[in-house]
Design an enzyme around this catalytic site. Structure first.
Site, mmCIF file in Angstrom:
data_model
loop_
_atom_site.group_PDB
_atom_site.id
_atom_site.type_symbol
_atom_site.label_atom_id
_atom_site.label_comp_id
_atom_site.label_asym_id
_atom_site.label_seq_id
_atom_site.Cartn_x
_atom_site.Cartn_y
_atom_site.Cartn_z
ATOM 1 N N ASP A 95 0.830 -1.210 0.000
ATOM 2 C CA ASP A 95 0.000 0.000 0.000
ATOM 3 C C ASP A 95 0.868 1.265 0.000
ATOM 4 O O ASP A 95 0.560 2.236 -0.684
ATOM 5 C CB ASP A 95 -0.899 -0.015 1.261
ATOM 6 C CG ASP A 95 -2.321 0.455 0.986
ATOM 7 O OD1 ASP A 95 -2.654 0.750 -0.165
ATOM 8 O OD2 ASP A 95 -3.118 0.501 1.957
ATOM 9 N N GLY A 151 -8.392 9.453 6.365
ATOM 10 C CA GLY A 151 -6.984 9.160 6.612
ATOM 11 C C GLY A 151 -6.019 9.754 5.611
ATOM 12 O O GLY A 151 -6.383 10.044 4.463
ATOM 13 N N ASN A 154 0.279 7.856 4.933
ATOM 14 C CA ASN A 154 1.563 7.360 5.448
ATOM 15 C C ASN A 154 1.440 6.154 6.383
ATOM 16 O O ASN A 154 2.331 5.312 6.441
ATOM 17 C CB ASN A 154 2.352 8.491 6.107
ATOM 18 C CG ASN A 154 1.590 9.190 7.196
ATOM 19 O OD1 ASN A 154 0.370 9.026 7.316
ATOM 20 N ND2 ASN A 154 2.276 9.965 7.994
ATOM 21 N N SER A 179 -6.995 7.330 2.532
ATOM 22 C CA SER A 179 -6.443 8.144 1.448
ATOM 23 C C SER A 179 -6.564 7.369 0.143
ATOM 24 O O SER A 179 -6.371 6.152 0.121
ATOM 25 C CB SER A 179 -4.972 8.443 1.734
ATOM 26 O OG SER A 179 -4.345 8.871 0.541
ATOM 27 N N GLU A 180 -6.840 8.078 -0.928
ATOM 28 C CA GLU A 180 -6.947 7.424 -2.244
ATOM 29 C C GLU A 180 -5.601 6.829 -2.675
ATOM 30 O O GLU A 180 -5.550 5.970 -3.548
ATOM 31 C CB GLU A 180 -7.468 8.417 -3.292
ATOM 32 C CG GLU A 180 -6.650 9.691 -3.488
ATOM 33 C CD GLU A 180 -7.071 10.822 -2.548
ATOM 34 O OE1 GLU A 180 -7.486 10.537 -1.389
ATOM 35 O OE2 GLU A 180 -6.979 11.995 -2.962
ATOM 36 N N SER A 230 -3.323 17.172 5.605
ATOM 37 C CA SER A 230 -2.523 18.394 5.558
ATOM 38 C C SER A 230 -3.311 19.576 6.138
ATOM 39 O O SER A 230 -4.533 19.499 6.290
ATOM 40 C CB SER A 230 -2.160 18.691 4.106
ATOM 41 O OG SER A 230 -3.360 18.860 3.373
ATOM 42 N N VAL A 231 -2.607 20.663 6.413
ATOM 43 C CA VAL A 231 -3.268 21.853 6.974
ATOM 44 C C VAL A 231 -4.312 22.420 6.002
ATOM 45 O O VAL A 231 -5.444 22.707 6.422
ATOM 46 C CB VAL A 231 -2.225 22.910 7.402
ATOM 47 C CG1 VAL A 231 -2.902 24.219 7.810
ATOM 48 C CG2 VAL A 231 -1.377 22.373 8.546
ATOM 49 N N GLU A 251 -5.720 16.082 12.898
ATOM 50 C CA GLU A 251 -4.305 15.708 13.029
ATOM 51 C C GLU A 251 -3.622 16.140 11.746
ATOM 52 O O GLU A 251 -3.734 15.464 10.721
ATOM 53 C CB GLU A 251 -4.182 14.184 13.228
ATOM 54 C CG GLU A 251 -4.666 13.691 14.564
ATOM 55 C CD GLU A 251 -3.833 14.200 15.726
ATOM 56 O OE1 GLU A 251 -2.756 14.788 15.507
ATOM 57 O OE2 GLU A 251 -4.275 14.030 16.864
ATOM 58 N N CYS A 285 4.236 12.939 10.041
ATOM 59 C CA CYS A 285 3.786 14.306 10.325
ATOM 60 C C CYS A 285 4.563 14.980 11.443
ATOM 61 O O CYS A 285 4.775 16.176 11.444
ATOM 62 C CB CYS A 285 2.313 14.268 10.685
ATOM 63 S SG CYS A 285 1.992 13.054 11.970
ATOM 64 N N LYS A 452 -1.599 25.121 17.483
ATOM 65 C CA LYS A 452 -1.556 26.070 16.354
ATOM 66 C C LYS A 452 -2.148 25.415 15.098
ATOM 67 O O LYS A 452 -3.120 24.659 15.200
ATOM 68 C CB LYS A 452 -0.136 26.598 16.182
ATOM 69 C CG LYS A 452 0.298 27.468 17.374
ATOM 70 C CD LYS A 452 1.790 27.595 17.567
ATOM 71 C CE LYS A 452 2.521 28.416 16.555
ATOM 72 N NZ LYS A 452 3.976 28.500 16.869
ATOM 73 N N GLU A 459 -5.312 12.350 19.775
ATOM 74 C CA GLU A 459 -5.568 10.930 19.562
ATOM 75 C C GLU A 459 -4.823 10.152 20.651
ATOM 76 O O GLU A 459 -3.961 10.674 21.343
ATOM 77 C CB GLU A 459 -5.072 10.505 18.170
ATOM 78 C CG GLU A 459 -5.856 11.215 17.084
ATOM 79 C CD GLU A 459 -5.798 10.538 15.723
ATOM 80 O OE1 GLU A 459 -4.715 10.465 15.145
ATOM 81 O OE2 GLU A 459 -6.874 10.095 15.249
HETATM 82 P P1 NAD Z 1 -4.314 15.394 2.343
HETATM 83 O O1 NAD Z 1 -4.670 16.546 3.164
HETATM 84 O O2 NAD Z 1 -4.033 15.620 0.904
HETATM 85 O O3 NAD Z 1 -5.461 14.278 2.396
HETATM 86 C C1 NAD Z 1 -5.889 13.725 3.615
HETATM 87 C C2 NAD Z 1 -7.231 13.054 3.409
HETATM 88 O O4 NAD Z 1 -8.236 14.039 3.242
HETATM 89 C C3 NAD Z 1 -7.313 12.149 2.181
HETATM 90 O O5 NAD Z 1 -8.039 10.986 2.517
HETATM 91 C C4 NAD Z 1 -8.081 13.003 1.193
HETATM 92 O O6 NAD Z 1 -8.804 12.242 0.232
HETATM 93 C C5 NAD Z 1 -9.035 13.731 2.109
HETATM 94 N N1 NAD Z 1 -9.567 14.993 1.594
HETATM 95 C C6 NAD Z 1 -9.001 15.854 0.723
HETATM 96 N N2 NAD Z 1 -9.802 16.922 0.528
HETATM 97 C C7 NAD Z 1 -10.901 16.728 1.294
HETATM 98 C C8 NAD Z 1 -12.092 17.490 1.523
HETATM 99 N N3 NAD Z 1 -12.310 18.666 0.930
HETATM 100 N N4 NAD Z 1 -13.010 17.002 2.381
HETATM 101 C C9 NAD Z 1 -12.800 15.828 3.013
HETATM 102 N N5 NAD Z 1 -11.713 15.056 2.830
HETATM 103 C C10 NAD Z 1 -10.760 15.504 1.972
HETATM 104 O O7 NAD Z 1 -3.071 14.711 3.078
HETATM 105 P P2 NAD Z 1 -2.139 13.532 2.572
HETATM 106 O O8 NAD Z 1 -1.295 14.071 1.456
HETATM 107 O O9 NAD Z 1 -2.935 12.309 2.351
HETATM 108 O O10 NAD Z 1 -1.231 13.280 3.859
HETATM 109 C C11 NAD Z 1 -0.116 14.052 4.169
HETATM 110 C C12 NAD Z 1 -0.453 15.107 5.199
HETATM 111 O O11 NAD Z 1 -1.046 14.505 6.337
HETATM 112 C C13 NAD Z 1 0.766 15.834 5.715
HETATM 113 O O12 NAD Z 1 0.506 17.206 5.854
HETATM 114 C C14 NAD Z 1 0.992 15.221 7.069
HETATM 115 O O13 NAD Z 1 1.697 16.011 7.974
HETATM 116 C C15 NAD Z 1 -0.397 14.935 7.517
HETATM 117 N N6 NAD Z 1 -0.395 13.886 8.543
HETATM 118 C C16 NAD Z 1 -0.703 14.211 9.840
HETATM 119 C C17 NAD Z 1 -0.675 13.259 10.837
HETATM 120 C C18 NAD Z 1 -1.003 13.599 12.263
HETATM 121 O O14 NAD Z 1 -1.380 12.709 13.002
HETATM 122 N N7 NAD Z 1 -0.891 14.828 12.700
HETATM 123 C C19 NAD Z 1 -0.343 11.951 10.514
HETATM 124 C C20 NAD Z 1 -0.050 11.638 9.192
HETATM 125 C C21 NAD Z 1 -0.084 12.620 8.211
#
Ligand code: NAD
Length: 485
Positions: A95, A151, A154, A179-180, A230-231, A251, A285, A452, A459
């Site tokens: 995966d 989700g 990662n 995540s897709e 992501s943020v 998160e 993250c 922030k 969690e």
């Molecule tokens: P992403 O923000 O691109 O996507 C996260 C999830 O949100 C995906 O399943 C995506 O399909 C979904 N999504 C996207 N747009 C959406 C919307 N408008 N409404 C609802 N869902 C939506 O993040 P990513 O690229 O998959 O993961 C990397 C990011 O995740 C990094 O910024 C990383 O720091 C963060 N992360 C945080 C933690 C934590 O616990 N703090 C853990 C792992 C990753």
């Protein structure tokens, strides 16, 4: 021939696999080779509806079970995950591309820890009795209802469990959207819960991109949204949840500081910096990607770091000797390579790595930049790849101010042999998950989450219970009711 990673169907709803090929096809690419190993289909509106209505209905009976009964099921699921650790770890590697050396110890095992921990807590979730003279108040800790989990890519198994286990322990149901980029592992979690005796419909998995996530978040039947992402996505999801006054856990990303004072044990500090930058090829993250090193030990630290980074075994993730795998996707690899070029252009000194590894698949070498300054792009933006920025500092006061000068606040670490300094510095750092003489330990017993822009809520640990339940307070009058008229 069908690849062993191909799931039986794309979604898992009401205790069984469900397919709807009318959805957008999502190719699953094995990051170590670039080959397509599976296909799933994004949820159509009909699939989203099926998942939400099933979860809404199933939650009522689940919440009525005793905590002991719910906990027993979660603990059985933990046992099954541990028994199948090898098979689940191989799937996690397909995966994500992460090396089996990691997935065998950090993914299904971490998911099992969450199921076991929250399974153990389920029976102890009670309210309190508050005496009010002859009257009294009692409180009841109730489930929120229907929770949506979304989700990142990662840690697909871990994220599915870190959200699912506390949600279910509290009597909620869940619809989880992985995540897709990594759609496979959450399906196994759903399957295992059923095998452990969970009633059909309390934990459902649907696939899809942001659009499907958005359909879940905006549905009025949903009571809570827990996102790992992501943020920018967090801001959208938080706003959409606010519209329906839903509970949230966010998160999100980070650009965390790891501060190394000149009295630190150099090898431990180098080990912390390696764990906090190169584990999972840097796709974590909480990584300490801004490594502040006090000037007195800078060259010694960099020399040892370069030497040890040279020992990374980069290659086939299925070979247990491999300690460093590819980026999750071609897209992520290109993002990371773009940041490396920015680092070079903006004048950072490349110590090691700095390019794509000469292999099939999406490998980027573990990369260290020194002489990084606070204003450089690589010191300000989350890269989510194996790129460590080493910055110099002179004084404690200076490094605290610089460490906090970021929109993020997920994690922070300090290496020093002066324990009063360690606690004094940690006390002033704006971060939710901190480390002293260590980096990136995330046991289920410890709260995890950011301040922030890095997030809202926590969690793991008992803190997670607060974010998956609500308190009802009941005033009980023993005497007559007095009224003005
Ligand atoms: P992403 O923000 O691109 O996507 C996260 C999830 O949100 C995906 O399943 C995506 O399909 C979904 N999504 C996207 N747009 C959406 C919307 N408008 N409404 C609802 N869902 C939506 O993040 P990513 O690229 O998959 O993961 C990397 C990011 O995740 C990094 O910024 C990383 O720091 C963060 N992360 C945080 C933690 C934590 O616990 N703090 C853990 C792992 C990753």
């Amino acid at each position: 021939m069908t690849h062993p990673a191909q799931p039986k169907a794309s979604h898992f709803i009401n205790g069984e696999y469900v397919e709807d090929t009318a959805g957008t096809p999502i190719p699953v690419i094995y990051a170590a080779t670039g080959e397509q190993i599976a296909t799933v289909y994004a949820a159509t509106p009909a699939i989203v509806e099926q998942a939400l209505s099933t979860a809404k209905e199933a939650q009522k009976a689940w919440a009525k079970m005793t905590g002991t009964e719910r906990g027993r099921i979660l603990r059985r699921a933990a046992d099954i995950m541990r028994e199948r650790n090898h098979e689940l770890s191989v799937l996690e590697t397909y995966d994500t591309g992460k090396p089996l050396q990691e997935t065998l110890v950090a993914d299904a095992t971490s998911g099992a820890d969450a199921l076991e921990y929250f399974g153990g807590l389920a029976a102890s979730l009670t309210g309190e009795h508050i005496p009010m003279g002859e009257d009294w108040v009692y409180t009841v800790r109730e489930a929120l209802g229907l929770c949506v989990g979304i989700g990142a890519w990662n840690y697909p198994t871990q994220i599915a469990c870190w959200k699912g286990a506390p949600a279910l322990a509290c009597g909620n149901s869940m619809v989880f959207k992985p995540s897709e980029t990594t759609p496979l592992c959450a399906l196994k979690v759903a399957e295992i819960l059923i095998e452990a005796g969970a009633p059909a419909g309390i934990y459902n998995v649907v696939q899809g991109m942001g659009e499907v996530g958005s359909a879940l978040v905006t549905d009025p039947r949903v009571d809570k949204v827990s996102l790992t992402g992501s943020v920018p996505t967090g801001k959208k999801v938080y706003a959409a949840a606010a519209e329906g006054m839903k509970h949230v856990t966010m998160e999100l990303g980070g650009k965390s500081p790891l501060i190394i004072f000149d009295d630190a044990d150099i090898d431990n500090a180098v080990g912390g910096a390696i764990n906090g930058n190169f584990y999972s090829s840097g796709q974590v993250c909480s990584n300490g990607t801004r490594v502040f090193v006090q000037k007195g030990i800078k060259e010694k630290f960099l020399a040892r770091l370069a030497e040890r980074t040279g020992n990374a075994v980069i290659g086939d993730p299925m070979d247990e000797a491999t300690s460093f795998g590819p980026m999750v996707s071609e897209n992520q690899m290109n993002i990371v390579l773009g940041y490396i070029e920015k680092g070079k252009e903006e004048g950072a000194r490349l110590v090691c790595g700095g390019k794509r590894a000469d292999k099939d698949g999406f490998f980027v070498e573990p990369t260290v930049f020194a002489d990084v300054t606070d204003d450089m792009t690589i010191a300000r933006e989350e890269i989510f790849g194996p790129v460590m920025s080493v910055l110099d500092f002179d004084t404690e006061e200076e490094v605290i101010a610089r460490a906090n000068d970021t929109e993020f606040g997920l994690s922070a670490g300090v290496f020093t042999n002066d324990f009063s300094r360690a606690h004094r510095v940690i006390g002033q750092l704006e971060a939710g998950s901190c480390f002293i003489n260590s980096y990136n330990d995330a046991p289920v017993e410890a709260p995890f989450g950011g301040v922030k822009a890095s997030g809202v809520g926590r969690e793991n640990s008992k803190e997670a219970i607060k974010h998956f339940s609500q308190v009802k307070s009941v005033y009980v009058r023993m005497g007559d009711v007095e009224a003005a008229f």
